[in-house]
Motif scaffolding. Structure first.
Motif, PDB file in Angstrom:
ATOM      1  N   LEU A   1     -64.913  30.236  17.491  1.00  0.00           N
ATOM      2  CA  LEU A   1     -63.698  29.310  16.803  1.00  0.00           C
ATOM      3  C   LEU A   1     -62.343  28.855  17.653  1.00  0.00           C
ATOM      4  CD1 LEU A   1     -63.706  33.524  15.738  1.00  0.00           C
ATOM      5  CD2 LEU A   1     -63.787  31.581  14.659  1.00  0.00           C
TER       6      LEU A   1
ATOM      7  N   ARG B   1     -64.202  26.183  13.305  1.00  0.00           N
ATOM      8  CA  ARG B   1     -63.473  27.376  12.664  1.00  0.00           C
ATOM      9  C   ARG B   1     -63.053  26.708  11.304  1.00  0.00           C
ATOM     10  NH1 ARG B   1     -60.345  31.396  15.209  1.00  0.00           N
ATOM     11  NH2 ARG B   1     -58.647  32.314  13.751  1.00  0.00           N
ATOM     12  N   ALA B   2     -62.528  25.680  10.574  1.00  0.00           N
ATOM     13  CA  ALA B   2     -62.349  25.006   9.528  1.00  0.00           C
ATOM     14  C   ALA B   2     -63.307  25.338   8.648  1.00  0.00           C
ATOM     15  CB  ALA B   2     -61.900  23.747   9.459  1.00  0.00           C
TER      16      ALA B   2
ATOM     17  N   GLN C   1     -63.925  29.072   7.264  1.00  0.00           N
ATOM     18  CA  GLN C   1     -63.066  29.266   6.879  1.00  0.00           C
ATOM     19  C   GLN C   1     -63.285  28.326   5.537  1.00  0.00           C
ATOM     20  OE1 GLN C   1     -59.755  28.176   8.787  1.00  0.00           O
ATOM     21  NE2 GLN C   1     -59.049  30.241   9.752  1.00  0.00           N
TER      22      GLN C   1
ATOM     23  N   ALA D   1     -66.962  35.615  11.368  1.00  0.00           N
ATOM     24  CA  ALA D   1     -65.960  35.556   9.647  1.00  0.00           C
ATOM     25  C   ALA D   1     -65.483  36.098   9.632  1.00  0.00           C
ATOM     26  CB  ALA D   1     -67.939  36.029   9.006  1.00  0.00           C
TER      27      ALA D   1
ATOM     28  N   ALA E   1     -62.200  34.708  11.352  1.00  0.00           N
ATOM     29  CA  ALA E   1     -61.917  33.085  11.107  1.00  0.00           C
ATOM     30  C   ALA E   1     -60.807  33.580   9.630  1.00  0.00           C
ATOM     31  CB  ALA E   1     -62.831  32.650  10.656  1.00  0.00           C
ATOM     32  N   GLY E   2     -61.276  34.775   8.517  1.00  0.00           N
ATOM     33  CA  GLY E   2     -60.247  35.388   7.704  1.00  0.00           C
ATOM     34  C   GLY E   2     -61.187  35.727   6.398  1.00  0.00           C
ATOM     35  N   LEU E   3     -63.094  35.519   6.758  1.00  0.00           N
ATOM     36  CA  LEU E   3     -63.560  35.933   6.268  1.00  0.00           C
ATOM     37  C   LEU E   3     -64.037  37.891   5.962  1.00  0.00           C
ATOM     38  CD1 LEU E   3     -66.003  33.536   5.619  1.00  0.00           C
ATOM     39  CD2 LEU E   3     -63.692  33.639   4.969  1.00  0.00           C
TER      40      LEU E   3
ATOM     41  N   THR F   1     -70.832  23.756   3.133  1.00  0.00           N
ATOM     42  CA  THR F   1     -69.198  23.071   2.916  1.00  0.00           C
ATOM     43  C   THR F   1     -69.193  22.072   1.973  1.00  0.00           C
ATOM     44  OG1 THR F   1     -69.378  22.218   5.284  1.00  0.00           O
ATOM     45  CG2 THR F   1     -67.882  24.446   4.195  1.00  0.00           C
TER      46      THR F   1
END
Length: 293
Positions: A72, A78-79, A82, A114, A117-119, A280
Protein backbone atom coordinates in the motif's frame (compact mmCIF):
# COMPACT_ATOMS: atom_id res chain seq x y z
CA UNK A 1 17.58 -41.19 12.43
CA UNK A 2 14.60 -39.62 14.14
CA UNK A 3 11.52 -39.40 11.97
CA UNK A 4 7.94 -38.15 12.25
CA UNK A 5 6.70 -35.11 14.12
CA UNK A 6 9.47 -35.33 16.70
CA UNK A 7 12.02 -34.72 13.95
CA UNK A 8 10.39 -31.48 12.83
CA UNK A 9 12.40 -28.30 13.23
CA UNK A 10 10.92 -24.88 13.91
CA UNK A 11 11.31 -23.92 10.21
CA UNK A 12 9.48 -27.15 9.31
CA UNK A 13 6.61 -26.21 11.60
CA UNK A 14 6.52 -22.70 10.21
CA UNK A 15 6.21 -24.08 6.67
CA UNK A 16 3.47 -26.46 7.76
CA UNK A 17 1.47 -23.63 9.35
CA UNK A 18 2.10 -21.41 6.35
CA UNK A 19 0.41 -23.76 3.90
CA UNK A 20 -2.01 -25.85 5.98
CA UNK A 21 -5.56 -24.48 6.14
CA UNK A 22 -7.65 -27.13 7.86
CA UNK A 23 -10.75 -24.95 7.57
CA UNK A 24 -10.57 -25.50 3.80
CA UNK A 25 -10.38 -29.28 3.98
CA UNK A 26 -13.48 -30.37 2.01
CA UNK A 27 -14.98 -32.56 4.75
CA UNK A 28 -14.51 -29.87 7.39
CA UNK A 29 -15.86 -27.18 5.10
CA UNK A 30 -18.94 -29.27 4.36
CA UNK A 31 -19.28 -30.10 8.06
CA UNK A 32 -17.80 -27.11 9.92
CA UNK A 33 -16.26 -27.40 13.37
CA UNK A 34 -15.42 -24.76 15.96
CA UNK A 35 -12.48 -22.52 15.15
CA UNK A 36 -10.63 -23.60 18.28
CA UNK A 37 -10.69 -27.20 17.07
CA UNK A 38 -8.65 -26.19 14.02
CA UNK A 39 -5.91 -24.99 16.37
CA UNK A 40 -6.11 -28.33 18.17
CA UNK A 41 -5.78 -30.17 14.86
CA UNK A 42 -2.69 -28.21 13.92
CA UNK A 43 -1.21 -28.68 17.39
CA UNK A 44 -1.81 -32.42 17.24
CA UNK A 45 -0.28 -32.80 13.81
CA UNK A 46 2.81 -30.84 14.84
CA UNK A 47 3.07 -32.28 18.38
CA UNK A 48 3.11 -28.82 19.93
CA UNK A 49 0.72 -26.89 22.14
CA UNK A 50 -2.22 -24.81 20.94
CA UNK A 51 -0.37 -21.78 22.34
CA UNK A 52 2.64 -22.55 20.16
CA UNK A 53 0.35 -22.82 17.16
CA UNK A 54 -1.14 -19.44 18.02
CA UNK A 55 2.31 -17.87 18.28
CA UNK A 56 3.34 -19.41 14.96
CA UNK A 57 0.23 -18.10 13.20
CA UNK A 58 0.70 -14.70 14.79
CA UNK A 59 4.28 -14.53 13.48
CA UNK A 60 3.05 -15.34 9.97
CA UNK A 61 0.33 -12.71 10.30
CA UNK A 62 2.91 -10.12 11.33
CA UNK A 63 5.01 -10.94 8.26
CA UNK A 64 1.90 -10.79 6.05
CA UNK A 65 0.94 -7.40 7.53
CA UNK A 66 4.36 -5.99 6.66
CA UNK A 67 3.87 -7.12 3.06
CA UNK A 68 0.52 -5.35 2.94
CA UNK A 69 2.03 -2.16 4.38
CA UNK A 70 4.78 -2.23 1.76
CA UNK A 71 2.26 -2.86 -1.00
CA UNK A 72 0.00 0.00 0.00
CA UNK A 73 3.02 2.26 0.36
CA UNK A 74 3.74 1.77 -3.34
CA UNK A 75 1.72 4.42 -5.19
CA UNK A 76 1.38 2.39 -8.39
CA UNK A 77 0.40 -0.79 -6.56
CA UNK A 78 -2.21 1.03 -4.51
CA UNK A 79 -3.62 2.64 -7.66
CA UNK A 80 -3.76 -0.78 -9.34
CA UNK A 81 -5.79 -2.22 -6.46
CA UNK A 82 -8.11 0.77 -6.53
CA UNK A 83 -8.49 0.31 -10.30
CA UNK A 84 -9.56 -3.35 -10.11
CA UNK A 85 -12.72 -4.07 -12.15
CA UNK A 86 -14.72 -5.04 -9.07
CA UNK A 87 -18.07 -3.57 -8.05
CA UNK A 88 -19.80 -3.25 -4.69
CA UNK A 89 -21.22 -6.61 -3.73
CA UNK A 90 -18.82 -8.64 -5.88
CA UNK A 91 -17.61 -11.94 -4.47
CA UNK A 92 -14.11 -12.65 -5.77
CA UNK A 93 -13.01 -16.24 -5.16
CA UNK A 94 -9.49 -17.58 -5.61
CA UNK A 95 -9.15 -21.27 -6.53
CA UNK A 96 -5.80 -23.00 -6.41
CA UNK A 97 -3.31 -25.10 -4.51
CA UNK A 98 -0.73 -24.27 -1.83
CA UNK A 99 0.55 -21.33 -3.89
CA UNK A 100 -2.85 -19.70 -3.35
CA UNK A 101 -3.47 -21.14 0.14
CA UNK A 102 -0.15 -19.67 1.37
CA UNK A 103 -0.73 -17.41 4.40
CA UNK A 104 1.95 -15.15 2.89
CA UNK A 105 0.49 -15.55 -0.57
CA UNK A 106 -0.67 -13.27 -3.34
CA UNK A 107 -4.40 -13.57 -2.66
CA UNK A 108 -4.06 -13.19 1.10
CA UNK A 109 -2.08 -9.99 0.50
CA UNK A 110 -4.71 -8.71 -1.91
CA UNK A 111 -7.48 -9.55 0.56
CA UNK A 112 -5.78 -7.69 3.40
CA UNK A 113 -4.98 -4.68 1.19
CA UNK A 114 -8.43 -4.34 -0.40
CA UNK A 115 -10.15 -2.64 2.54
CA UNK A 116 -7.47 -0.02 3.24
CA UNK A 117 -7.34 0.69 -0.52
CA UNK A 118 -11.05 1.48 -0.53
CA UNK A 119 -12.47 -1.82 -1.80
CA UNK A 120 -14.36 -2.58 1.39
CA UNK A 121 -17.64 -3.40 -0.35
CA UNK A 122 -16.41 -6.56 -2.04
CA UNK A 123 -15.81 -10.01 -0.57
CA UNK A 124 -12.58 -11.89 -1.27
CA UNK A 125 -12.70 -15.61 -0.50
CA UNK A 126 -9.67 -17.89 -0.62
CA UNK A 127 -10.48 -21.47 -1.66
CA UNK A 128 -6.84 -22.38 -2.24
CA UNK A 129 -6.02 -25.79 -0.77
CA UNK A 130 -2.56 -27.31 -0.49
CA UNK A 131 -1.98 -30.36 -2.65
CA UNK A 132 -4.98 -29.78 -4.90
CA UNK A 133 -4.94 -30.95 -8.49
CA UNK A 134 -7.42 -29.92 -11.16
CA UNK A 135 -9.33 -33.14 -10.40
CA UNK A 136 -9.54 -32.24 -6.71
CA UNK A 137 -11.09 -28.87 -7.55
CA UNK A 138 -13.69 -30.59 -9.72
CA UNK A 139 -14.51 -32.86 -6.76
CA UNK A 140 -15.15 -29.86 -4.50
CA UNK A 141 -16.99 -27.77 -7.05
CA UNK A 142 -19.97 -27.73 -4.67
CA UNK A 143 -17.87 -25.63 -2.29
CA UNK A 144 -17.00 -23.20 -5.05
CA UNK A 145 -20.66 -22.93 -5.94
CA UNK A 146 -21.52 -22.35 -2.26
CA UNK A 147 -19.14 -19.36 -2.22
CA UNK A 148 -21.45 -17.67 -4.77
CA UNK A 149 -18.64 -16.07 -6.80
CA UNK A 150 -19.16 -13.27 -9.27
CA UNK A 151 -15.52 -13.61 -10.35
CA UNK A 152 -13.12 -16.54 -10.02
CA UNK A 153 -9.33 -16.29 -10.15
CA UNK A 154 -8.04 -19.79 -10.91
CA UNK A 155 -4.42 -20.96 -10.82
CA UNK A 156 -4.03 -24.73 -11.01
CA UNK A 157 -1.74 -27.37 -12.47
CA UNK A 158 1.40 -27.48 -10.33
CA UNK A 159 0.27 -30.61 -8.47
CA UNK A 160 -0.99 -32.24 -11.66
CA UNK A 161 2.68 -32.32 -12.66
CA UNK A 162 3.78 -34.01 -9.43
CA UNK A 163 5.28 -37.47 -9.92
CA UNK A 164 5.26 -40.33 -7.42
CA UNK A 165 7.44 -43.42 -7.31
CA UNK A 166 11.17 -43.97 -7.31
CA UNK A 167 11.48 -45.67 -10.70
CA UNK A 168 8.45 -45.07 -12.88
CA UNK A 169 7.47 -41.67 -11.47
CA UNK A 170 3.75 -41.78 -12.19
CA UNK A 171 2.32 -38.34 -12.85
CA UNK A 172 -0.63 -37.32 -10.63
CA UNK A 173 -2.78 -36.21 -13.57
CA UNK A 174 -2.06 -36.82 -17.25
CA UNK A 175 -1.66 -33.87 -19.57
CA UNK A 176 -4.84 -34.75 -21.42
CA UNK A 177 -6.81 -34.99 -18.19
CA UNK A 178 -5.43 -31.70 -16.91
CA UNK A 179 -6.57 -29.87 -20.03
CA UNK A 180 -9.94 -31.60 -19.93
CA UNK A 181 -10.40 -30.66 -16.24
CA UNK A 182 -9.48 -27.04 -16.89
CA UNK A 183 -11.93 -26.85 -19.79
CA UNK A 184 -14.66 -28.40 -17.65
CA UNK A 185 -13.97 -25.97 -14.79
CA UNK A 186 -14.05 -23.09 -17.26
CA UNK A 187 -17.46 -24.20 -18.47
CA UNK A 188 -18.79 -24.72 -14.95
CA UNK A 189 -17.63 -21.33 -13.70
CA UNK A 190 -18.78 -19.31 -16.71
CA UNK A 191 -21.86 -21.41 -17.48
CA UNK A 192 -23.30 -22.88 -14.29
CA UNK A 193 -22.14 -20.10 -11.97
CA UNK A 194 -22.32 -17.31 -14.57
CA UNK A 195 -19.19 -15.83 -13.04
CA UNK A 196 -16.29 -14.01 -14.68
CA UNK A 197 -13.23 -16.24 -14.88
CA UNK A 198 -9.57 -15.27 -14.89
CA UNK A 199 -7.25 -18.18 -15.66
CA UNK A 200 -3.66 -17.98 -14.42
CA UNK A 201 -0.93 -20.30 -15.62
CA UNK A 202 1.04 -22.12 -12.92
CA UNK A 203 4.46 -20.62 -12.23
CA UNK A 204 7.57 -22.46 -13.42
CA UNK A 205 9.24 -25.13 -11.33
CA UNK A 206 13.03 -25.19 -10.97
CA UNK A 207 13.61 -28.82 -11.94
CA UNK A 208 17.20 -29.32 -10.71
CA UNK A 209 16.55 -27.50 -7.42
CA UNK A 210 13.36 -29.47 -6.84
CA UNK A 211 15.04 -32.79 -7.65
CA UNK A 212 17.83 -32.07 -5.15
CA UNK A 213 15.39 -30.95 -2.46
CA UNK A 214 13.22 -34.08 -2.73
CA UNK A 215 16.14 -36.48 -3.29
CA UNK A 216 15.56 -39.70 -1.40
CA UNK A 217 11.79 -39.36 -1.52
CA UNK A 218 9.45 -41.08 -4.01
CA UNK A 219 8.28 -37.64 -5.03
CA UNK A 220 9.33 -34.97 -7.51
CA UNK A 221 7.93 -32.25 -9.75
CA UNK A 222 8.11 -32.47 -13.52
CA UNK A 223 9.24 -29.06 -14.75
CA UNK A 224 8.48 -29.92 -18.38
CA UNK A 225 4.98 -31.01 -17.45
CA UNK A 226 4.38 -27.66 -15.72
CA UNK A 227 5.44 -25.91 -18.94
CA UNK A 228 2.99 -28.08 -20.89
CA UNK A 229 0.19 -27.23 -18.46
CA UNK A 230 0.94 -23.53 -18.86
CA UNK A 231 0.62 -24.02 -22.62
CA UNK A 232 -2.73 -25.77 -22.10
CA UNK A 233 -4.01 -22.81 -20.07
CA UNK A 234 -2.98 -20.49 -22.90
CA UNK A 235 -4.84 -22.66 -25.41
CA UNK A 236 -8.00 -22.45 -23.31
CA UNK A 237 -7.67 -18.70 -22.80
CA UNK A 238 -5.05 -16.88 -24.90
CA UNK A 239 -5.71 -13.82 -22.74
CA UNK A 240 -4.91 -15.58 -19.46
CA UNK A 241 -2.48 -14.27 -16.86
CA UNK A 242 0.67 -15.86 -18.28
CA UNK A 243 2.52 -16.05 -15.00
CA UNK A 244 4.75 -18.83 -16.32
CA UNK A 245 6.11 -16.68 -19.14
CA UNK A 246 6.53 -13.62 -16.92
CA UNK A 247 8.53 -15.50 -14.30
CA UNK A 248 10.64 -17.27 -16.92
CA UNK A 249 11.41 -13.93 -18.52
CA UNK A 250 12.28 -12.33 -15.19
CA UNK A 251 14.41 -15.24 -13.97
CA UNK A 252 13.58 -17.49 -11.03
CA UNK A 253 16.34 -16.38 -8.67
CA UNK A 254 14.79 -15.16 -5.44
CA UNK A 255 11.27 -16.06 -6.56
CA UNK A 256 11.16 -19.73 -5.47
CA UNK A 257 11.74 -21.37 -2.11
CA UNK A 258 14.47 -23.95 -1.54
CA UNK A 259 12.13 -26.70 -2.80
CA UNK A 260 12.10 -25.12 -6.27
CA UNK A 261 8.29 -25.24 -6.33
CA UNK A 262 6.73 -22.77 -3.91
CA UNK A 263 7.16 -19.02 -4.41
CA UNK A 264 9.05 -17.05 -1.80
CA UNK A 265 7.30 -14.01 -0.30
CA UNK A 266 9.00 -12.01 -3.05
CA UNK A 267 7.69 -14.50 -5.59
CA UNK A 268 4.20 -14.12 -4.18
CA UNK A 269 4.42 -10.35 -4.60
CA UNK A 270 5.55 -10.96 -8.20
CA UNK A 271 2.42 -13.07 -8.75
CA UNK A 272 0.17 -10.40 -7.27
CA UNK A 273 1.75 -7.72 -9.47
CA UNK A 274 1.14 -9.86 -12.57
CA UNK A 275 -2.50 -10.46 -11.60
CA UNK A 276 -3.07 -6.77 -10.85
CA UNK A 277 -1.58 -5.72 -14.20
CA UNK A 278 -3.82 -8.17 -16.00
CA UNK A 279 -7.03 -7.27 -14.20
CA UNK A 280 -6.54 -3.56 -14.66
CA UNK A 281 -5.92 -3.93 -18.39
CA UNK A 282 -9.15 -3.66 -20.34
CA UNK A 283 -9.65 -6.55 -22.78
CA UNK A 284 -11.92 -6.21 -25.80
CA UNK A 285 -15.26 -7.93 -25.25
CA UNK A 286 -14.77 -10.05 -28.37
CA UNK A 287 -11.49 -11.39 -27.04
CA UNK A 288 -12.93 -12.15 -23.63
CA UNK A 289 -15.87 -13.98 -25.19
CA UNK A 290 -13.68 -16.03 -27.48
CA UNK A 291 -11.44 -17.07 -24.60
CA UNK A 292 -14.08 -19.13 -22.83
CA UNK A 293 -16.00 -20.47 -25.82
Amino acid sequence: METGVNALTDPDRRQFLRYTRTERWPMLERHPIAGTVHRDLLAGMLAISREQVARGLEALQTEASRAVTDLLGDTRARAAIQGLPFSAGDRVVAVGDSITADRLGWFETLTAAAGPAGLDQISLINLGLSGNTTADVLERFDLLEAARPTRVLMMLGTNDARRHGRRTGHRMVTGEETERNLRVLTGLVTGDLEAELTLITPPPVDGPVSAAYFAGLPLTWDAEAVADIAAAVRSIDPGCVDLYAEMESHGLEGLLESDGVHPTPAGQQFILSAVLRHLTTVRPASEAGAAVS
